[in-house]
Design a protein around this motif. Structure first.
Motif: not given
Length: 255
Positions: A136-146, A108-109, A164-172
């Motif tokens: 993964i989704v929670r940490i990406l959201r909390e750290e403003k990975a978008e 996590d750290r 959820l990942c697409l909504d945060m500006n990620f490619y699959i």
């Protein structure tokens, strides 16, 4: 015109025939590849490969399986390498709850630290996720990975997670498993992902696509991934190759 967005062609599995394997990739239409530097040993060898070939690019990052080995100063080292002209992303980073090699709190750290670094230097991130979808989704959201976006490497989750990942500006990204006859979920997810967010990869020397399962994977086999994926989304191979290469160029800012 194919792009392998996640490969390990610096791996020792190619020690005897790396040059020939790369030539096969180029002969099979692979015009760009992203080689992954993911720990203290592979970051230098990945960069060396990228410096040697003008069509190869590199990432720099710290893999979650190796998180326990990350020392003070390693994040600063990665940051210094982000200025390298062939470095296009930070990765692969993330969480791995399958292999019990690094405690979850350490993963996590290390994961959060690298997302923050990516936002600082303005590079996308390449995500490794094994049996850790919710965290993964929670940490990406909390750290403003978008803010930087990135790619969900060799995606293995559900459509709900993909959305959820697409909504945060990620490619699959899809690799060998999308060619497996019994791999229902990756095929179903691929069919629903918007075409302008689809990437392909090999993860060579791992996850060899059908019909070569059991053999060493290599970047030239990204063509097999592309053929299966193009069939799933209902496009001619050439058009699918062009679309996914355009996506890779946009995400990684490739020339």
């Amino acid at each position: 015109m194919l792009t392998d967005t996640h490969t390990h062609m610096d791996n020792q599995a190619f020690a005897e025939d790396r040059e020939a394997a790369l030539a096969r990739a180029y002969d099979n239409g692979v015009t760009r590849m992203i080689n992954i530097g993911f720990n203290r040993e592979t970051i230098p060898t990945s960069l060396q490969l990228a410096e040697q070939y003008d069509w190869i690019y590199s990432t720099v990052g710290w893999h979650p399986q190796d998180a326990i080995d990350m020392k003070a100063g390693d994040l600063d080292w990665i940051e210094s390498l982000c200025r390298h002209p062939k470095v296009v992303a930070i990765g692969e980073i993330g969480l791995d709850y399958y292999w019990d090699t690094s405690p979850k709190d350490v993963q996590d750290r290390v994961f959060r630290g690298q997302i923050r670094l990516a936002r600082k230097v303005g590079l996308p991130i390449s995500i490794h996720n094994r049996e850790a979808h919710g965290d993964i989704v929670r940490i990406l959201r909390e750290e403003k990975a978008e803010d930087v976006g990135g790619v969900m490497h060799c995606f293995s989750g559900s459509w709900e997670t993909a959305k959820l990942c697409l909504d945060m500006n990620f490619y699959i990204s899809f690799g060998g498993p999308v060619t497996f006859k019994n791999a229902r979920q990756p095929k179903e997810v691929l069919a629903r992902v918007p075409l302008d967010r689809v990437l392909i990869e090999t993860d060579a020397p791992y996850l060899t696509p059908h019909p070569l399962r059991g053999k060493r994977n290599e970047t030239s086999y990204v063509r097999l991934v592309a053929e299966s994926a193009a069939d799933i989304v209902g496009l001619p191979l050439e058009q699918f190759a062009d679309v996914t290469t355009a996506n890779a160029k946009r995400l990684f800012r490739l020339p």
